[in-house]
Design an enzyme around this catalytic site. Sequence first.
Site, short mmCIF file in Angstrom:
data_model
loop_
_atom_site.label_atom_id
_atom_site.label_comp_id
_atom_site.label_asym_id
_atom_site.label_seq_id
_atom_site.Cartn_x
_atom_site.Cartn_y
_atom_site.Cartn_z
N SER A 179 0.82 -1.20 0.00
CA SER A 179 0.00 0.00 0.00
C SER A 179 0.87 1.27 0.00
O SER A 179 1.60 1.51 -0.95
CB SER A 179 -0.96 -0.04 1.19
N ASP A 347 -9.87 -5.17 -4.35
CA ASP A 347 -9.16 -4.08 -3.70
C ASP A 347 -9.79 -2.75 -4.11
O ASP A 347 -9.72 -2.36 -5.28
CB ASP A 347 -7.68 -4.10 -4.09
N HIS A 376 -7.57 -5.55 -0.20
CA HIS A 376 -6.38 -4.80 0.16
C HIS A 376 -5.64 -5.40 1.36
O HIS A 376 -4.42 -5.43 1.39
CB HIS A 376 -6.77 -3.35 0.46
#
Length: 408
Positions: A179, A347, A376
């Site tokens: 991320s 995601d 995610h």
Amino acid sequence: MSPVTFLAVVLCTVILFPKLTYAGELAGISKTCQSRSTGTTSLCSHLIEPSGYPCSEHSTKTKDGYLLGLQRVSSSIGKLRGAKGPPVLLLHGLFMGGDSWFLNSPDESLGFVLADQGFDVWVGNVRGTHWSHGHVTLSVEDKDFWDWSWQELALFDLAEMIRYVNAITNSKVFVVGHSQGTIMSLAAFTQPEIVKMVAAAALLCPISYLDHITTPFVRDMVFMHLDGIMVDLGFHQLNFKSDFGTRMMDMMCDSNVDCGDLLASITGKNCCFNSSRVEYYLDNEPHPSSAKNLQHLFQMIRKGTFAKYDYGLIKNLKIYGQLKAPNFDLSHIPASLPIWMGYGGNDALADMKDVQRTIKELQSNPDMLYLENYGHIDFLLSIYAKRDVYDNMISFFRSYGNHGSASS
């Protein structure tokens, strides 16, 4: 009240009324370096050594004076066969810290899996998080302590972490980001003095563009300009581990909403993490970040750019020498840098359209792993991540560097 609405109320309360949340929140570095569950100031002693893994604490200083904590992790006794392999640096996401790589069992957590596969594991912790150690002159009470975004995390924190690991090991570094850790990585790799120390990179939920995120909760906050309101009101630190914020999160997860649903409202549906461990995850996360960092991310969503922080026309001209904030040019990442990417169909933050745009702008053709049912958080906390994700990533690393022979 819906989970999204309830969380919005909590976020606004914690962010906009910090003096009601925690009288000691700005009392000093010792407060921000503590874990709520244990009170310890050492990640090694808190999560890693109790699982039977040798761990040593390290510290290094960025060019702008922040003191970063790193941990070096070795295999648990009896599992590793052969010599230690090349160094791997792990970079956590937004509102997370180095502990995020060790929150599941040793067979499921990437930090432990890499150590048992023979890699020399280094755990990064960016400025402001619990496991980093402040600043040489600034206190967390100073607004200047929080005057940074992911731009500084990439060009100062990541640059220094890579330099430090490279110097200690005398080896190029494998980089793994999740991320925000991928935003940092991609921005840093456009800089020749940084990327020359990197052997290869693995990006989980890769992000450089964010304008196609599909989570309504985040998009609502973005287009309400909540980030600008916070900055204009003079709030600098975002710390959801305040006493009040902690009580509110505990209350939500105990009675008001299902925390798995709450998480899904932010990140998208996650298929495979153990929802019964959400309370344990919240004992360790979230970590503090800066309001400026959130604003930078929100700028990316609104503008559809992968660029430096936008100060406005006049200040941009003063700082950057141009009216618009400069872009990070992904084509400047050398084609010779091997890149692996893992992304998921569920995601809502690293959307497939944005991932594809990133790929098109790179000179190279990254190795890709697409998992249709993964969200995610699954790439970090799925109970099947070793089988679904990490084995593929490790095979990629092994094809680009020497490594010890380890158990599978």
